[in-house]
Design an enzyme around this catalytic site. Structure first.
Site, mmCIF file in Angstrom:
data_model
loop_
_atom_site.group_PDB
_atom_site.id
_atom_site.type_symbol
_atom_site.label_atom_id
_atom_site.label_comp_id
_atom_site.label_asym_id
_atom_site.label_seq_id
_atom_site.Cartn_x
_atom_site.Cartn_y
_atom_site.Cartn_z
ATOM 1 C CD GLU A 243 -0.595 0.707 4.427
ATOM 2 O OE1 GLU A 243 0.180 -0.281 4.495
ATOM 3 O OE2 GLU A 243 -1.839 0.582 4.357
ATOM 4 C CD GLU B 186 -1.067 -3.288 9.380
ATOM 5 O OE1 GLU B 186 -0.823 -2.091 9.134
ATOM 6 O OE2 GLU B 186 -1.661 -4.042 8.581
ATOM 7 C CG HIS C 202 -1.822 -1.199 1.264
ATOM 8 N ND1 HIS C 202 -2.256 -1.761 2.444
ATOM 9 C CD2 HIS C 202 -2.380 -1.929 0.263
ATOM 10 C CE1 HIS C 202 -3.053 -2.788 2.166
ATOM 11 N NE2 HIS C 202 -3.134 -2.906 0.852
ATOM 12 C CG HIS D 13 0.897 -3.590 5.299
ATOM 13 N ND1 HIS D 13 0.078 -3.304 4.230
ATOM 14 C CD2 HIS D 13 1.449 -4.795 5.023
ATOM 15 C CE1 HIS D 13 0.133 -4.284 3.349
ATOM 16 N NE2 HIS D 13 0.973 -5.207 3.806
#
Length: 374
Positions: free
Chosen positions: A170, A336, A167, A260
């Protein structure tokens, strides 16, 4: 000087509705270049030095992750090197930045950008190390290079894969990789030296070059969410995943990290492969051990807050880390990092930042080494 807002630069993205008065600037967050997703913004404001600016994002409540604006503070910079947080509020519909620029030109962004030039510089500096071999896997939808860094002896027994920015918005993910590579190539770093005795690292610092340059949050130049393409990637829609997956099957994989950023949760955490129907107790124990080791390696990492476990659905196998666990039987995690801050140790000036992401990247070598030698 007349107020001017621009976004025609690397990763720039905004739509100007009104900019005739510093106290009543109205903007829309722009959609991804080829998909109906709105969240990333990055623009330059000129002509308001010393003026109290009120910048309203009129469609914030209709963005892809509106809950991400709660307790969020935008970042700003005068030189695109040093970024700081600015007062930001959200009323459930409109997000508002209140800031008085100290200079004639100021940049605002969703998170500290990781420019394409810096990506190329990262590749260039890494390949200068005798420990690194640079491979070109092919090209993206728009013809940008898909580069893979091979760190260590390709004949090493264990194969560690680290990918980032499926993504593209990010950006903290590539900051993380930069810090990890710097530590891994530091021959005075004991964790790096020991890791490279046992394993070779395959690193893709940017999985989505097209989306990064376009200023997309989540998709590539074909409108594909790459982290939903792992089951059946194609060269037409998702060559980035196709090429990496092809090389992974050629080489093998013993540990996989997919880095991410999370829009909503102000924490660093991992999501594992627990939803897989064939996820074994031994795999669960290995996953838990990595988590415990990472908590020791970095106080920024925690496991109290994260995604709730969900049932298995066919979509699970389209995502990078569970797909890799299913295909190779190895430890595979989605890491994350926050867009906001680390609520366990907040920084009022910068929030979560590129520097803290890089420091976390350096720290990850400790749990990787423990996993390799378990």
């Amino acid at each position: 000087m007349t107020i001017k807002i621009s976004q025609q630069f690397d990763a720039g993205a905004i739509e100007v509705l009104r900019a005739d008065d510093a106290q009543s600037i109205e903007l829309n967050i722009r959609k991804d270049s080829h998909a109906d997703i709105t969240q990333w913004f990055y623009f330059r404001l000129q002509g308001a030095q010393g003026e109290a600016c009120t910048i309203r994002f009129m469609n914030a409540g209709k963005s892809a992750y509106p809950d991400g604006w709660k307790d969020y503070q935008a970042v700003a910079s005068y030189d695109r090197e040093s970024w700081f947080r600015v007062p930001t509020s959200y009323d459930g519909s409109v997000m508002t930045i209140e800031h008085t620029p100290e200079e004639e030109s100021v940049y605002y962004a969703y998170f500290e950008p990781y420019p394409w030039d810096r990506h190329l510089a990262l590749i260039d500096s890494a390949q200068a190390s005798p420990l690194v071999r640079l491979l070109d896997l092919g090209s993206t939808v728009e013809g940008r290079d898909m580069n893979l860094l091979v760190v260590g002896d390709a004949d090493a027994e264990k194969k560690v894969w680290v990918i980032a920015r499926q993504h593209p918005g990010e950006t903290m993910a590539e900051w993380f990789v930069e810090g990890m590579l710097e530590a891994l190539l530091d021959q005075a770093n004991p964790f790096a030296r020991q890791c490279l005795q046992d394993a070779v690292f395959y690193v893709v610092p940017n999985m989505n070059p097209d989306g990064s340059v376009h200023g997309n949050l989540r998709t590539n130049a074909a409108g594909a969410n790459l982290n939903r393409e792992w089951m059946t990637p194609t060269m037409e829609r998702s060559p980035e995943v196709f090429l990496v997956k092809q090389k992974m099957h050629e080489i093998g994989c013993d540990l996989f990290l997919d880095v991410h950023g999370d829009e909503g949760l102000p924490y660093v955490f991992v999501a594992g492969s627990d939803a897989l129907e064939n996820f074994t107790p031994a795999q669960k124990a290995e996953q838990d051990r990595f988590i415990a080791d990472f908590k020791v390696a970095s106080p920024d990492f925690q496991d109290e807050h994260g995604y709730e476990d969900g049932p298995f659905t066919p979509e699970v196998l389209t995502m990078g880390s569970p797909h890799v666990t299913h295909a190779f039987g190895c430890l595979s995690l989605t890491l994350e990092l926050p867009f906001k801050d680390n609520a366990n140790d907040p920084d009022q000036q910068t929030g979560w930042s590129g520097a803290r992401s890089a420091a976390l990247g350096a720290a990850v070598l400790q749990p990787i080494l423990s996993t390799l030698r378990a």
